[in-house]
Motif scaffolding. Structure first.
Motif, PDB file in Angstrom:
ATOM      1  N   ALA A 165      66.037  30.281  15.964  1.00 49.99           N
ATOM      2  CA  ALA A 165      65.006  31.224  16.426  1.00 49.99           C
ATOM      3  C   ALA A 165      63.605  30.679  16.165  1.00 49.99           C
ATOM      4  CB  ALA A 165      65.189  32.573  15.742  1.00 49.99           C
ATOM      5  N   ALA A 166      63.400  30.053  15.011  1.00 49.43           N
ATOM      6  CA  ALA A 166      62.084  29.487  14.681  1.00 49.43           C
ATOM      7  C   ALA A 166      61.710  28.395  15.677  1.00 49.43           C
ATOM      8  CB  ALA A 166      62.090  28.941  13.259  1.00 49.43           C
ATOM      9  N   TYR A 167      62.675  27.591  16.064  1.00 49.97           N
ATOM     10  CA  TYR A 167      62.426  26.540  17.052  1.00 49.97           C
ATOM     11  C   TYR A 167      62.148  27.128  18.433  1.00 49.97           C
ATOM     12  CZ  TYR A 167      63.362  22.634  20.197  1.00 49.97           C
ATOM     13  OH  TYR A 167      63.262  21.699  21.193  1.00 49.97           O
ATOM     14  N   LEU A 168      62.988  28.067  18.869  1.00 47.73           N
ATOM     15  CA  LEU A 168      62.876  28.617  20.213  1.00 47.73           C
ATOM     16  C   LEU A 168      61.587  29.399  20.425  1.00 47.73           C
ATOM     17  CD1 LEU A 168      66.500  29.903  20.930  1.00 47.73           C
ATOM     18  CD2 LEU A 168      65.434  27.779  21.704  1.00 47.73           C
ATOM     19  N   GLU A 169      61.030  29.951  19.362  1.00 42.36           N
ATOM     20  CA  GLU A 169      59.827  30.776  19.481  1.00 42.36           C
ATOM     21  C   GLU A 169      58.691  30.038  20.173  1.00 42.36           C
ATOM     22  OE1 GLU A 169      57.009  33.628  16.644  1.00 42.36           O
ATOM     23  OE2 GLU A 169      58.575  32.362  15.757  1.00 42.36           O
ATOM     24  N   VAL A 170      58.645  28.733  20.023  1.00 43.69           N
ATOM     25  CA  VAL A 170      57.583  27.936  20.646  1.00 43.69           C
ATOM     26  C   VAL A 170      57.732  27.912  22.167  1.00 43.69           C
ATOM     27  CG1 VAL A 170      56.576  25.609  20.774  1.00 43.69           C
ATOM     28  CG2 VAL A 170      57.342  26.525  18.567  1.00 43.69           C
ATOM     29  N   PHE A 171      58.952  28.093  22.655  1.00 45.14           N
ATOM     30  CA  PHE A 171      59.225  27.952  24.085  1.00 45.14           C
ATOM     31  C   PHE A 171      59.297  29.284  24.826  1.00 45.14           C
ATOM     32  CE2 PHE A 171      60.724  24.039  22.178  1.00 45.14           C
ATOM     33  CZ  PHE A 171      60.281  23.075  23.069  1.00 45.14           C
ATOM     34  N   GLY A 172      59.494  30.382  24.123  1.00 48.27           N
ATOM     35  CA  GLY A 172      59.563  31.673  24.802  1.00 48.27           C
ATOM     36  C   GLY A 172      60.707  32.515  24.299  1.00 48.27           C
ATOM     37  N   THR A 173      61.071  33.530  25.073  1.00 52.66           N
ATOM     38  CA  THR A 173      62.123  34.467  24.669  1.00 52.66           C
ATOM     39  C   THR A 173      63.306  34.361  25.631  1.00 52.66           C
ATOM     40  OG1 THR A 173      61.128  36.226  26.010  1.00 52.66           O
ATOM     41  CG2 THR A 173      60.449  36.072  23.695  1.00 52.66           C
ATOM     42  N   GLY A 174      64.428  34.922  25.206  1.00 58.48           N
ATOM     43  CA  GLY A 174      65.618  34.953  26.039  1.00 58.48           C
ATOM     44  C   GLY A 174      66.250  33.596  26.274  1.00 58.48           C
ATOM     45  N   ASP A 196      59.501  25.767   8.899  1.00 59.67           N
ATOM     46  CA  ASP A 196      58.204  25.210   9.297  1.00 59.67           C
ATOM     47  C   ASP A 196      58.385  23.943  10.121  1.00 59.67           C
ATOM     48  OD1 ASP A 196      55.134  24.819   8.929  1.00 59.67           O
ATOM     49  OD2 ASP A 196      55.995  22.925   8.246  1.00 59.67           O
ATOM     50  N   VAL A 197      59.335  23.097   9.716  1.00 61.10           N
ATOM     51  CA  VAL A 197      59.528  21.819  10.406  1.00 61.10           C
ATOM     52  C   VAL A 197      59.879  22.020  11.873  1.00 61.10           C
ATOM     53  CG1 VAL A 197      60.945  19.738  10.518  1.00 61.10           C
ATOM     54  CG2 VAL A 197      60.238  20.627   8.290  1.00 61.10           C
ATOM     55  N   LEU A 198      60.807  22.930  12.161  1.00 60.97           N
ATOM     56  CA  LEU A 198      61.303  23.066  13.527  1.00 60.97           C
ATOM     57  C   LEU A 198      60.241  23.546  14.518  1.00 60.97           C
ATOM     58  CD1 LEU A 198      64.917  24.225  12.756  1.00 60.97           C
ATOM     59  CD2 LEU A 198      64.269  22.218  14.097  1.00 60.97           C
ATOM     60  N   PRO A 199      59.483  24.605  14.228  1.00 59.65           N
ATOM     61  CA  PRO A 199      58.429  24.971  15.187  1.00 59.65           C
ATOM     62  C   PRO A 199      57.304  23.941  15.258  1.00 59.65           C
ATOM     63  CG  PRO A 199      58.384  26.423  13.265  1.00 59.65           C
ATOM     64  CD  PRO A 199      59.648  25.625  13.176  1.00 59.65           C
ATOM     65  N   ARG A 200      57.035  23.255  14.165  1.00 57.41           N
ATOM     66  CA  ARG A 200      56.015  22.193  14.185  1.00 57.41           C
ATOM     67  C   ARG A 200      56.459  21.079  15.129  1.00 57.41           C
ATOM     68  NH1 ARG A 200      52.041  19.891  10.574  1.00 57.41           N
ATOM     69  NH2 ARG A 200      52.205  21.791   9.355  1.00 57.41           N
TER      70      ARG A 200
END
Length: 296
Positions: free
Chosen positions: A246-255, A114-118
């Motif tokens: 992956a949880a962090y990167l999800e906010v920025f996009g894929t690949g 939760d912390v990382l995507p937040r």
């Protein structure tokens, strides 16, 4: 390291007058943290403790950072009671318990999911503030600055020739990472479990004094490689960090996995430059080894 000015009675009287204009104290003020660069006071009030922080000139930009986060994302920092950019002063409500204490009790790192995507969403939400943050003195650690700053650093600390020989590596990695076209944003640069707090189920991020403007993924160096990978028992590479990245990167996009890999390496260059304390080069050399060797 301490600095006598933080205990100077005249300075403390000035601070207490400033605090008293904003809250009603209900007991004696404590000074639990005194460092060369900052100090913290615990201030009891009838509504609970509040916290005062003063930074020296090198870190006064933290006030501008916290003001902007508080305005745009009040769910990620404690309520801001008072601030003074010129003096580098902050007065904030209590933030609860450190994530370090909570994870030790729960024996789980899952809260970082939760912390990382937040935190990543805060980086994105403050994209429009980058110019103002740089103008307020937040250090410029953008990709274009790193090769020259790295060269200067390894010369200043008298690092082994192999670190000077790695300048072309820094240049090449900066160019490759720049090719992903991601915006350079506010980056905490020291995000670990002692800087994250838990209050009423919410995760709050504090201590933005080391914040800089850089590639956003640089944050993964300290957070993932320097923290999560060591697990609950401080054993190097004992945790599969893939889900956290992956949880962090999800906010920025894929690949973006390769971009994250590059940034985790270059992030140590950023941290070595941005976090250097003159006269104490042991942490700097550890960070340079993390960049070049992948381990302390």
């Amino acid at each position: 390291m301490e600095d006598g000015r933080w205990r100077d009675p005249e300075w403390l009287d000035q601070v207490l007058a400033w605090i008293d204009a904003r809250v009603a104290r209900s007991g004696a003020v404590e000074q639990p943290h005194v460092r060369a660069w900052a100090t913290v006071l615990r201030v009891p009030t009838v509504d609970g403790d509040v916290w005062f922080k003063a930074n020296d000139a090198s870190l006064r930009h933290e006030v501008a950072v916290v003001e902007r986060i508080s305005a745009r994302r009040p769910d990620v920092v404690p309520p801001l009671i008072g601030s003074d950019v010129a003096n580098g002063w902050l007065l904030m409500a209590d933030a609860g318990e450190t994530l370090r204490s909570v994870t030790e009790r729960e024996r789980s790192l899952d809260r970082w999911l939760d912390v990382l995507p937040r935190y990543a969403s805060v980086q994105r939400d403050l994209a429009g503030e980058v110019g103002a943050l740089l103008a307020a003195g937040v250090p410029d650690m953008r990709l274009a600055t790193l090769p020259a700053a790295y060269t200067k650093l390894v010369d200043e600390v008298g690092a082994e020739p192999r670190f000077r020989d790695a300048v072309p590596v820094v240049e090449a990695l900066c160019a490759e990472l720049d090719g992903y076209g991601l915006p350079e944003l506010l980056q905490h640069d020291d995000l670990h479990d002692g800087q994250v707090f838990v209050q009423d189920g919410r995760h709050l991020v504090l201590d933005w004094g080391d914040a800089c403007v850089s590639h956003p993924f640089f944050t993964l160096a300290v957070t993932v490689q320097g923290g999560l990978a060591w697990g609950l028992d401080d054993v190097e590479n004992s945790v599969d960090t893939t889900p956290f990245v992956a949880a962090y990167l999800e906010v920025f996009g894929t690949g973006l996995e390769r971009a994250a890999e590059i940034a985790m390496r270059l992030g140590w260059v950023c941290r070595a430059i941005n976090g250097r304390i003159p006269g104490d080069d042991v942490p700097t050399m550890t960070r340079l080894r993390m960049f070049l060797d992948g381990h302390p």
